[in-house]
Design a protein around this motif. Structure first.
Motif, PDB file in Angstrom:
ATOM      1  N   THR A  69      -2.814  -2.886  -6.920  1.00  0.00           N
ATOM      2  CA  THR A  69      -3.364  -4.139  -6.419  1.00  0.00           C
ATOM      3  C   THR A  69      -3.579  -3.978  -4.921  1.00  0.00           C
ATOM      4  OG1 THR A  69      -3.046  -6.548  -6.291  1.00  0.00           O
ATOM      5  CG2 THR A  69      -1.094  -5.178  -6.006  1.00  0.00           C
ATOM      6  N   GLN A  70      -4.552  -4.694  -4.395  1.00  0.00           N
ATOM      7  CA  GLN A  70      -4.929  -4.510  -2.997  1.00  0.00           C
ATOM      8  C   GLN A  70      -5.238  -5.858  -2.371  1.00  0.00           C
ATOM      9  OE1 GLN A  70      -8.192  -1.800  -2.548  1.00  0.00           O
ATOM     10  NE2 GLN A  70      -7.868  -1.495  -0.366  1.00  0.00           N
ATOM     11  N   TYR A  71      -4.757  -6.074  -1.167  1.00  0.00           N
ATOM     12  CA  TYR A  71      -5.027  -7.310  -0.430  1.00  0.00           C
ATOM     13  C   TYR A  71      -5.564  -6.957   0.944  1.00  0.00           C
ATOM     14  CZ  TYR A  71      -4.593 -11.901   1.644  1.00  0.00           C
ATOM     15  OH  TYR A  71      -4.881 -13.097   2.268  1.00  0.00           O
ATOM     16  N   GLY A  72      -6.756  -7.452   1.250  1.00  0.00           N
ATOM     17  CA  GLY A  72      -7.396  -7.130   2.512  1.00  0.00           C
ATOM     18  C   GLY A  72      -7.074  -8.118   3.610  1.00  0.00           C
ATOM     19  N   PHE A  73      -6.722  -7.585   4.773  1.00  0.00           N
ATOM     20  CA  PHE A  73      -6.540  -8.407   5.962  1.00  0.00           C
ATOM     21  C   PHE A  73      -7.854  -8.565   6.731  1.00  0.00           C
ATOM     22  CE2 PHE A  73      -2.419  -6.231   5.286  1.00  0.00           C
ATOM     23  CZ  PHE A  73      -1.666  -7.344   4.935  1.00  0.00           C
ATOM     24  N   SER A  74      -8.752  -7.583   6.545  1.00  0.00           N
ATOM     25  CA  SER A  74     -10.065  -7.598   7.184  1.00  0.00           C
ATOM     26  C   SER A  74     -10.949  -6.630   6.418  1.00  0.00           C
ATOM     27  CB  SER A  74      -9.946  -7.176   8.659  1.00  0.00           C
ATOM     28  OG  SER A  74      -9.621  -5.804   8.755  1.00  0.00           O
ATOM     29  N   ASP A  75     -12.166  -6.377   6.936  1.00  0.00           N
ATOM     30  CA  ASP A  75     -13.024  -5.400   6.281  1.00  0.00           C
ATOM     31  C   ASP A  75     -12.581  -3.970   6.575  1.00  0.00           C
ATOM     32  OD1 ASP A  75     -13.692  -5.446   8.932  1.00  0.00           O
ATOM     33  OD2 ASP A  75     -15.856  -5.319   8.616  1.00  0.00           O
ATOM     34  N   LYS A  76     -11.579  -3.791   7.420  1.00  0.00           N
ATOM     35  CA  LYS A  76     -11.083  -2.455   7.758  1.00  0.00           C
ATOM     36  C   LYS A  76      -9.684  -2.180   7.229  1.00  0.00           C
ATOM     37  CE  LYS A  76     -14.516  -0.903  10.332  1.00  0.00           C
ATOM     38  NZ  LYS A  76     -15.298   0.301   9.964  1.00  0.00           N
ATOM     39  N   PHE A  77      -8.806  -3.176   7.246  1.00  0.00           N
ATOM     40  CA  PHE A  77      -7.399  -2.956   6.912  1.00  0.00           C
ATOM     41  C   PHE A  77      -7.003  -3.720   5.652  1.00  0.00           C
ATOM     42  CE2 PHE A  77      -7.357  -1.878  11.424  1.00  0.00           C
ATOM     43  CZ  PHE A  77      -6.572  -0.730  11.427  1.00  0.00           C
ATOM     44  N   SER A  78      -6.151  -3.101   4.848  1.00  0.00           N
ATOM     45  CA  SER A  78      -5.589  -3.756   3.663  1.00  0.00           C
ATOM     46  C   SER A  78      -4.266  -3.083   3.321  1.00  0.00           C
ATOM     47  CB  SER A  78      -6.551  -3.659   2.479  1.00  0.00           C
ATOM     48  OG  SER A  78      -6.824  -2.306   2.148  1.00  0.00           O
ATOM     49  N   ILE A  79      -3.518  -3.692   2.409  1.00  0.00           N
ATOM     50  CA  ILE A  79      -2.281  -3.114   1.906  1.00  0.00           C
ATOM     51  C   ILE A  79      -2.419  -2.955   0.394  1.00  0.00           C
ATOM     52  CG2 ILE A  79      -1.119  -5.354   1.618  1.00  0.00           C
ATOM     53  CD1 ILE A  79       1.472  -3.870   2.520  1.00  0.00           C
ATOM     54  N   GLN A  80      -1.938  -1.844  -0.125  1.00  0.00           N
ATOM     55  CA  GLN A  80      -2.146  -1.510  -1.537  1.00  0.00           C
ATOM     56  C   GLN A  80      -0.833  -1.051  -2.189  1.00  0.00           C
ATOM     57  OE1 GLN A  80      -5.785   0.560  -2.806  1.00  0.00           O
ATOM     58  NE2 GLN A  80      -4.471   2.085  -3.806  1.00  0.00           N
ATOM     59  N   PRO A  81      -0.124  -1.915  -2.896  1.00  0.00           N
ATOM     60  CA  PRO A  81       1.017  -1.493  -3.711  1.00  0.00           C
ATOM     61  C   PRO A  81       0.513  -0.941  -5.057  1.00  0.00           C
ATOM     62  CG  PRO A  81       1.196  -3.800  -3.010  1.00  0.00           C
ATOM     63  CD  PRO A  81      -0.207  -3.385  -2.819  1.00  0.00           C
ATOM     64  N   GLU A  82       1.258   0.012  -5.609  1.00  0.00           N
ATOM     65  CA  GLU A  82       0.910   0.605  -6.891  1.00  0.00           C
ATOM     66  C   GLU A  82       2.158   0.742  -7.758  1.00  0.00           C
ATOM     67  OE1 GLU A  82      -2.574   3.509  -4.990  1.00  0.00           O
ATOM     68  OE2 GLU A  82      -0.907   4.375  -6.118  1.00  0.00           O
ATOM     69  N   LEU A  83       1.959   0.800  -9.066  1.00  0.00           N
ATOM     70  CA  LEU A  83       3.015   1.125 -10.016  1.00  0.00           C
ATOM     71  C   LEU A  83       2.488   2.255 -10.886  1.00  0.00           C
ATOM     72  CD1 LEU A  83       5.757   0.643 -11.368  1.00  0.00           C
ATOM     73  CD2 LEU A  83       4.632  -1.058 -12.824  1.00  0.00           C
ATOM     74  N   LEU A  84       3.124   3.422 -10.777  1.00  0.00           N
ATOM     75  CA  LEU A  84       2.633   4.621 -11.440  1.00  0.00           C
ATOM     76  C   LEU A  84       3.710   5.255 -12.312  1.00  0.00           C
ATOM     77  CD1 LEU A  84       0.955   6.370  -8.358  1.00  0.00           C
ATOM     78  CD2 LEU A  84      -0.172   4.876 -10.019  1.00  0.00           C
ATOM     79  N   TYR A  85       3.279   5.797 -13.434  1.00  0.00           N
ATOM     80  CA  TYR A  85       4.099   6.748 -14.181  1.00  0.00           C
ATOM     81  C   TYR A  85       3.643   8.131 -13.751  1.00  0.00           C
ATOM     82  CZ  TYR A  85       5.677   9.753 -17.984  1.00  0.00           C
ATOM     83  OH  TYR A  85       6.229  10.771 -18.710  1.00  0.00           O
ATOM     84  N   SER A  86       4.547   8.922 -13.200  1.00  0.00           N
ATOM     85  CA  SER A  86       4.187  10.237 -12.686  1.00  0.00           C
ATOM     86  C   SER A  86       5.110  11.289 -13.275  1.00  0.00           C
ATOM     87  CB  SER A  86       4.284  10.261 -11.153  1.00  0.00           C
ATOM     88  OG  SER A  86       3.934  11.537 -10.653  1.00  0.00           O
ATOM     89  N   ARG A  87       4.512  12.252 -13.931  1.00  0.00           N
ATOM     90  CA  ARG A  87       5.275  13.391 -14.451  1.00  0.00           C
ATOM     91  C   ARG A  87       5.205  14.499 -13.419  1.00  0.00           C
ATOM     92  NH1 ARG A  87       4.207  15.054 -20.551  1.00  0.00           N
ATOM     93  NH2 ARG A  87       5.303  13.052 -20.781  1.00  0.00           N
TER      94      ARG A  87
END
Length: 235
Positions: free
Chosen positions: A82-100
């Motif tokens: 999921t991603q939330y933008g603070f502007s057209d340049k900056f955003s924060i992106q949390p993820e939930l991954l299954y990684s082997r």
């Protein structure tokens, strides 16, 4: 799960051309459809989606020199973001991954069945990972990602045999929690994205060595290159 990751990649690549052509108020807009300086729900950097791809995993650390026949463990990862933008340049992106992840090599130590592992072998480590990334768009559709990552170890397999993460009967245990730093680049075409990153773990993989031999092999850490494709479901 490997087939699931390949399915995610196929869906993203096949859906991208059609979705990228959809514009206007009722469709999915490209990054240039957003006004400069837009933030929140009006930002091109707000939404969520799915992603998956290839992982080339290895290990690093001071005790790496005590392993022989080191090799890369080729595997996969898949999940959601999921991603939330603070502007057209900056955003924060949390993820939930299954990684082997894992590593290949030879340390001459006995496994949980008391068998000495000599010659080529591999160790598979399954993680649930939560990276929280700061995203900066230095070009219109190209961004750099960097941020911390926490990983929970859910399963260990040594030479194809599942073993407990911690057990008093083994010569060593595994740390159930890893933490580290992820950094990479990503490019987007409409709702589709393709990228690559390197993830460096800071926690030792092995803990509580109970023999002299194991004490010389416990300072190793995760490292992995990840290449992925993703598809934005909502923006």
């Amino acid at each position: 799960m490997k087939h699931f990751a390949l399915l995610l990649a196929g869906c993203a690549l096949s859906a991208a051309p059609a979705l990228a052509q959809t514009e206007g108020p009722g469709g999915i807009r490209s990054s240039t459809d957003y006004p400069s300086g837009s933030s929140g729900h009006d930002s091109r950097n707000t939404g969520f989606g799915i992603k998956g791809g290839f992982t080339a995993s290895h290990f690093r650390g001071d005790d790496k020199k005590n392993y022989s026949d080191e090799g890369v463990y080729n595997t996969f990862h898949a999940g959601v973001y999921t991603q939330y933008g603070f502007s057209d340049k900056f955003s924060i992106q949390p993820e939930l991954l299954y990684s082997r992840q894992g590593f290949a090599g030879n340390n001459g130590l006995p496994n949980s069945q008391g068998q000495t592992i000599n010659g080529a072998y591999n160790t598979r480590l399954d993680y649930l990972q939560v990276p929280v990334l700061l995203v900066y768009n230095f070009l219109d559709n190209v961004s750099v990602h960097v941020g911390p990552q926490v990983s929970l170890l859910t399963k260990v397999r040594e030479n194809g045999v599942e073993r407990k993460i911690a057990s008093d009967k083994d010569t060593y245990d595994y740390h159930s929690l890893d933490y580290g730093l992820a950094a990479g680049l990503e490019a987007r075409v409409g709702p589709a994205r393709i990228g690559g990153r390197y993830v460096a773990g800071f926690q030792d993989i092995i803990k509580n060595p109970r023999t002299t031999a194991a004490q010389g092999l416990d300072n190793i850490k995760n490292g992995a290159f990840q290449v992925y494709v993703g598809l934005g479901i909502a923006r």
